[in-house]
Design a protein around this motif. Sequence first.
Motif, PDB file in Angstrom:
ATOM      1  N   LEU A  54      21.203 -26.734  35.693  1.00  0.00           N
ATOM      2  CA  LEU A  54      21.666 -28.106  35.831  1.00  0.00           C
ATOM      3  C   LEU A  54      20.683 -28.898  36.675  1.00  0.00           C
ATOM      4  CD1 LEU A  54      24.244 -29.854  35.115  1.00  0.00           C
ATOM      5  CD2 LEU A  54      25.024 -29.341  37.437  1.00  0.00           C
ATOM      6  N   LEU A  75      24.031 -22.498  34.304  1.00  0.00           N
ATOM      7  CA  LEU A  75      25.459 -22.628  34.031  1.00  0.00           C
ATOM      8  C   LEU A  75      26.063 -21.354  33.447  1.00  0.00           C
ATOM      9  CD1 LEU A  75      25.639 -26.267  32.616  1.00  0.00           C
ATOM     10  CD2 LEU A  75      26.071 -25.463  34.948  1.00  0.00           C
ATOM     11  N   TYR A 100      33.866 -26.580  29.088  1.00  0.00           N
ATOM     12  CA  TYR A 100      33.789 -26.212  30.498  1.00  0.00           C
ATOM     13  C   TYR A 100      33.810 -27.452  31.379  1.00  0.00           C
ATOM     14  CZ  TYR A 100      32.192 -21.550  29.014  1.00  0.00           C
ATOM     15  OH  TYR A 100      32.090 -20.312  28.452  1.00  0.00           O
ATOM     16  N   ILE A 102      32.372 -28.657  35.019  1.00  0.00           N
ATOM     17  CA  ILE A 102      31.389 -28.330  36.044  1.00  0.00           C
ATOM     18  C   ILE A 102      31.709 -29.156  37.283  1.00  0.00           C
ATOM     19  CG2 ILE A 102      28.943 -28.117  36.582  1.00  0.00           C
ATOM     20  CD1 ILE A 102      29.897 -26.558  34.070  1.00  0.00           C
ATOM     21  N   LEU A 113      26.885 -26.216  43.047  1.00  0.00           N
ATOM     22  CA  LEU A 113      28.195 -26.233  42.407  1.00  0.00           C
ATOM     23  C   LEU A 113      29.265 -25.828  43.403  1.00  0.00           C
ATOM     24  CD1 LEU A 113      27.514 -24.571  38.923  1.00  0.00           C
ATOM     25  CD2 LEU A 113      27.300 -26.971  39.604  1.00  0.00           C
ATOM     26  N   PRO A 117      31.444 -22.518  36.631  1.00  0.00           N
ATOM     27  CA  PRO A 117      32.002 -23.382  35.594  1.00  0.00           C
ATOM     28  C   PRO A 117      33.403 -22.935  35.179  1.00  0.00           C
ATOM     29  CG  PRO A 117      29.705 -22.945  35.130  1.00  0.00           C
ATOM     30  CD  PRO A 117      30.084 -22.078  36.296  1.00  0.00           C
TER      31      PRO A 117
END
Length: 431
Positions: A54, A75, A100, A102, A113, A117
């Motif tokens: 990402l 991811l 998904y 995120i 993150l 996910p």
Amino acid sequence: MFRTGKTLRTAVTAIAAGAFSLGLVTANTGTAAAAETVCSGTASVYGILPDGRLTYSAINPTNGDRIKTLTGADLGFTPQAMATLNFNTILVTSTTGALYRIDIQTNNTSLTLANAPVRIADSGWTHDKLTYDGHGHLYGTTTSGLLLQYTVTEDKPAGSQHIGMRKEIDSGFVLKTLSAVGQDRLIATTVDGKLLSYQIVGDAWRRSDLKSDGWSAFDQLVSPGAGFYYGRIPTTGAMYWYKDGNISDGSGADIAYHTSDPVDASGWTQQLLSAAPRTVSCKSVSTLGQDIANAANAEVGKTFTNYPFTYNRAWCAEFVKYIWAGEDVDYASQLDARAWSLYKYGTNHGTWKTTAPKVGDAVLYDTDGTLGDGEADHVNIVVGVSSDGTQIQTVGGNESHQVSKSGWFAWKTASSPVGAGRVMGFASPIG
């Protein structure tokens, strides 16, 4: 992935020339918007690299400078399409049709993150493109050209209970790129280089051809709102930026081009890009109120069928919300189909008043003379105020079954233009 900032400016001329040969616009500059505007905010663009990682990029909308780019984790699945809901929530489909969510913990100095996910649907999301309009509607297309609309009811949807009301808009949407630019407004490009604009109105839609050619080089086109468009050329990794003076006029004549000054001449290697909606706003120097009045005046004569409203016999408040939201009024999402919701807006945010109307205000009327019962009979928008403040002009929805503009009237003594009682007060927009 990128070289620093604008250090590539010496190479811009050559890149721009190459862009023309690839099918970009053939003019260096477009027609600027007639009214001077002041823009604020940051264009926030998420992306996914070919290796699954990402990315987050921030762009200054005023000068097109990329502020920063951060790269995060892989991811863990093969992505197909993505749509950014808000600053820390992204929806991504997989090539197997899963959906998904995120969750972003930070995109300040690093891209991290909040958790792995979240798989919120196992199958059925076979869209080749996704985009979110920032006003509760998620749009997607299939490879066969079917355009779908979903209603998103939570900032962090957990399943079909939060992304539902699947609606098939129509077929024939075989597009190269797709992005939301405002409430139920989309832009798209085609393989042969057209730049198209769509307005979705309930189950119907309208198309405007903004440009007949010149946009074939882009494989990604995203918008953070306020008429800013960012297009990526895959062969060079260049990112170009554009400013549409009016996203609702159905014309591309007022799109300003910055071909000689791109965001970057190379380095954008993401296979997917998605801009967070409504992170940029532009206000005319003539004040927010005048922008609202201009937008309301432009709607005079239209009927219920021109809008994505719910109640065909009582849509005055929906019209005010539509105009305010279109001008990026803060907290406009808190309004609903009740005229009284404008009173609640004003009291909750400290803008309710019973004197001194201003252009752009919502004006409430009631036949029984009280708003304490949780009801109001009508609401419309102030579009003109006399020099002594005693007379106003208004534009309102559901007035004689259409959007109508009143003549001047003394607001302290006259009833509403549709006989819905006297003026109770005014709610001013925040922006």
